[in-house]
Design a protein around this motif. Structure first.
Motif, short mmCIF file in Angstrom:
data_model
loop_
_atom_site.label_atom_id
_atom_site.label_comp_id
_atom_site.label_asym_id
_atom_site.label_seq_id
_atom_site.Cartn_x
_atom_site.Cartn_y
_atom_site.Cartn_z
N ASP A 145 -3.29 0.50 -3.68
CA ASP A 145 -2.90 -0.86 -3.32
C ASP A 145 -2.49 -1.64 -4.56
N ARG A 184 0.84 -1.20 0.00
CA ARG A 184 0.00 0.00 0.00
C ARG A 184 0.87 1.25 0.00
N MET A 240 -5.35 5.79 -0.68
CA MET A 240 -4.66 4.51 -0.61
C MET A 240 -4.58 3.92 -2.01
#
Length: 306
Positions: A171, A149, A169
């Motif tokens: 990922d 992440r 975020m």
């Protein structure tokens, strides 16, 4: 650094039983917070606050950087029950050690109420590789998930002692799962593998309220992330499937949102007593399906529930 051993997940059942989503969240993202039993949301006074409560980075001055590594040791065993040919035999996984890195950086913009932060860490992980002769190879041989992440955040001190934060975020993950199509690996080779890669996005929020010198409240929320793993299945099942067959495939997993509420009490400068309530919505990971874009050879199904 090879991230394939850094964050992995045992995806055990491909063809038969539902996957249970327990055991692959990496809760410890900082050694100091881990020493406090992960109760850190209402204190959050080092750069790892990017993960624990991004509003906490408003307490930091200038440039700050924090690095760490979370050492993992897995030691599951399986003892075959009575009534089986291998009854009483105990099996262990092949590799037991893994490492999850953490990197956090913060910068407080001079003469402004704004602080910027950037975190790079692995929020999920585990790895399992079993021997071929356990008796359950048709359910699982090995499974692995690499999950990394990247988390930039921005914190604003609205007034002294009260801060709000928001972050994004990004990922990146890859997943593999391998099982046998028959109980024995030899003499007729057989296996079914799925390998896929995915990227996903989400956000995190934070609030930190230092009521006075003794009491503070902290809250943070991390959104769920839908990961659509795109890759291929690999099938071999001698004598019916005599050559390795690769078929484009995909599988979706909804990783859970988490919410944390914390209360910190400092009776003196040397004592900090904190309580956190931490919730993960594991029900988001339930049944899913490996969807193969072409019809596989008999006896493998095209859409495989997991």
């Amino acid at each position: 650094m090879d991230f394939r051993r850094i964050a992995a997940i045992p995806l055990l059942a491909v063809l038969v039983e539902p996957l249970m989503a327990n055991g692959f969240r990496l809760v410890s993202q900082d050694t100091f917070a881990a020493a406090r039993g992960e109760a850190f949301a209402a204190t959050a006074d080092n750069p790892s606050a990017i993960h624990y409560n991004p509003a906490g980075i408003s307490q930091l001055d200038g440039h700050q950087i924090r690095m760490g590594a979370y050492a993992l040791y897995f030691d599951p065993t399986f003892t075959a029950p009575a009534g089986r040919a291998n009854a009483g035999e105990t099996y262990e996984i092949e590799e037991k050690d893994a490492l999850a890195p953490q990197l956090y950086y913060t910068y407080a913009i001079p003469e402004t109420p704004v602080t910027f932060g950037l975190g790079v860490y692995a929020p999920y992980g585990a790895a399992v590789a079993w021997p071929q002769d356990t008796g359950f190879r048709t359910v699982a041989i090995d499974g692995e998930l690499t999950y990394l992440r990247i988390n930039p955040v921005l914190s604003l001190e609205i007034r002294p002692g009260l801060s709000l934060a928001i972050g994004a975020m990004y990922d990146d993950a890859s997943l593999s799962s391998n099982q046998g199509l028959r109980r024995a690996a030899r003499p007729l080779l057989n296996y079914f593998k799925f390998d896929g890669d995915s990227v996903g996005t989400g956000y995190n929020l934070g609030l930190l309220w230092q009521i006075n010198d003794q009491w503070s409240l902290g809250a943070t929320y991390r959104s769920g992330t839908r990961m659509s793993f795109e890759g291929e299945t690999t099938i071999l099942n001698v004598p019916t499937i005599n050559r390795v067959t690769e078929i484009p495939a995909e599988m979706d997993l909804d990783f859970p949102y988490t919410a944390v509420l914390g209360v910190s009490y400092r009776p003196t400068e040397r004592w900090n007593i904190e309580f956190n309530a931490d919730y993960s919505n594991w029900s988001s990971i339930s049944d899913t399906t490996i969807r193969q874009f072409e019809k596989p050879p008999f006896p493998v199904r095209q859409d495989i529930p997991v």
